[in-house]
Design a protein around this motif. Structure first.
Motif, PDB file in Angstrom:
ATOM      1  N   GLY A 105       0.827  -1.199   0.000  1.00  0.00           N
ATOM      2  CA  GLY A 105       0.000   0.000   0.000  1.00  0.00           C
ATOM      3  C   GLY A 105       0.862   1.248   0.000  1.00  0.00           C
ATOM      4  N   MET A 106       0.240   2.378  -0.242  1.00  0.00           N
ATOM      5  CA  MET A 106       0.963   3.647  -0.278  1.00  0.00           C
ATOM      6  C   MET A 106       1.324   4.146   1.118  1.00  0.00           C
ATOM      7  N   HIS A 107       0.602   3.697   2.124  1.00  0.00           N
ATOM      8  CA  HIS A 107       0.866   4.130   3.498  1.00  0.00           C
ATOM      9  C   HIS A 107       1.547   3.003   4.278  1.00  0.00           C
ATOM     10  N   GLY A 108       2.422   3.379   5.185  1.00  0.00           N
ATOM     11  CA  GLY A 108       3.062   2.375   6.014  1.00  0.00           C
ATOM     12  C   GLY A 108       2.090   1.736   6.986  1.00  0.00           C
ATOM     13  N   VAL A 109       2.257   0.447   7.245  1.00  0.00           N
ATOM     14  CA  VAL A 109       1.446  -0.245   8.247  1.00  0.00           C
ATOM     15  C   VAL A 109       1.972   0.133   9.633  1.00  0.00           C
ATOM     16  N   THR A 110       1.081   0.536  10.527  1.00  0.00           N
ATOM     17  CA  THR A 110       1.489   0.986  11.857  1.00  0.00           C
ATOM     18  C   THR A 110       1.406  -0.152  12.867  1.00  0.00           C
ATOM     19  N   THR A 111       2.145  -0.011  13.972  1.00  0.00           N
ATOM     20  CA  THR A 111       2.193  -1.045  15.002  1.00  0.00           C
ATOM     21  C   THR A 111       1.778  -0.471  16.354  1.00  0.00           C
ATOM     22  N   GLN A 112       1.199  -1.331  17.172  1.00  0.00           N
ATOM     23  CA  GLN A 112       0.844  -0.967  18.539  1.00  0.00           C
ATOM     24  C   GLN A 112       1.106  -2.156  19.453  1.00  0.00           C
ATOM     25  N   ALA A 113       1.932  -1.956  20.476  1.00  0.00           N
ATOM     26  CA  ALA A 113       2.202  -3.001  21.461  1.00  0.00           C
ATOM     27  C   ALA A 113       0.976  -3.224  22.340  1.00  0.00           C
ATOM     28  N   LEU A 114       0.722  -4.493  22.689  1.00  0.00           N
ATOM     29  CA  LEU A 114      -0.415  -4.875  23.531  1.00  0.00           C
ATOM     30  C   LEU A 114       0.066  -5.730  24.690  1.00  0.00           C
TER      31      LEU A 114
END
Length: 207
Positions: A105-114
């Motif tokens: 995709g054109m946007h980066g995939v974001t991450t979130q720690a859980l």
């Protein structure tokens, strides 16, 4: 594919706090996602080759793991060997470049720690899972790197000194999320490096 579809710009230090050092910006002018295999030569400030410095990557553009969308993307470079702190630039050679089987995709995939209950926590804590979010209208496939950074003296670029994969190749639906559990070597790395000053959780397009 045109041989000049890819161009590169190495940024040792962006000069901005909280922005990663030693990044390689990749620009893809071909109207499709591609998978390059690159090789690198480290250069000093006089543009002379540092023969004993080995260059490797975090996201795998040197081993065919990074999918580069049309437009811009990045990888993170690592230097080792005598002269590693003298690197001012890199010379990039494109060994091969193929169309990606899984577009990015054109946007980066974001991450979130859980945490173990699925609650959001900071990346410096001891987390149990990572949620990745895809803002684009196509499904993508990503890998996750847990990166430990060194604490260099003034005037020396910060370098990734330990990189651990969290999970494997993960499919993320269009405008959707996926949750990857932290197990095995990744779990040990989180235990070892949590509550430290400099870690990142980075997702990058792959296949």
């Amino acid at each position: 594919m045109p041989p000049k579809a890819l161009s590169f710009d190495y940024v040792g230090d962006s000069g901005v706090d909280e922005i990663m050092n030693q990044t390689l910006n990749l620009t893809n002018d071909y109207p499709a996602s591609v998978v390059p295999v690159l090789s690198f030569r480290a250069l000093d400030k006089h543009h002379h080759v540092l023969q004993e410095v080995k260059v490797s990557t975090v996201y795998g553009s040197d081993r065919g793991e990074l999918v580069v969308p049309y437009g811009t993307s990045l990888d993170i470079l690592r230097f080792s060997g005598p002269g590693e702190h003298d690197v001012a630039d890199v010379r990039v050679t494109v060994r091969s470049n193929t169309i990606a089987s899984i577009p990015a995709g054109m946007h980066g995939v974001t991450t979130q720690a859980l945490d173990s209950h699925g609650r959001e926590i900071e990346r410096f804590a001891r987390f149990s899972a990572v949620r990745v979010t895809n803002a684009d209208g196509i499904p993508v496939s990503v890998r996750i790197a847990y990166v430990l950074w060194d604490q260099p003296p003034e005037g020396v670029t910060q370098q990734a000194i330990e990189v651990t994969a969290i999970g494997g190749l993960t499919r993320v639906p269009a405008h959707g999320t996926a949750v990857i559990q932290v197990t095995g070597k990744a779990s040990a790395a989180v235990v070892r490096n949590s509550n430290g000053p400099a870690v990142s959780i980075k997702a990058y397009n792959s296949q």
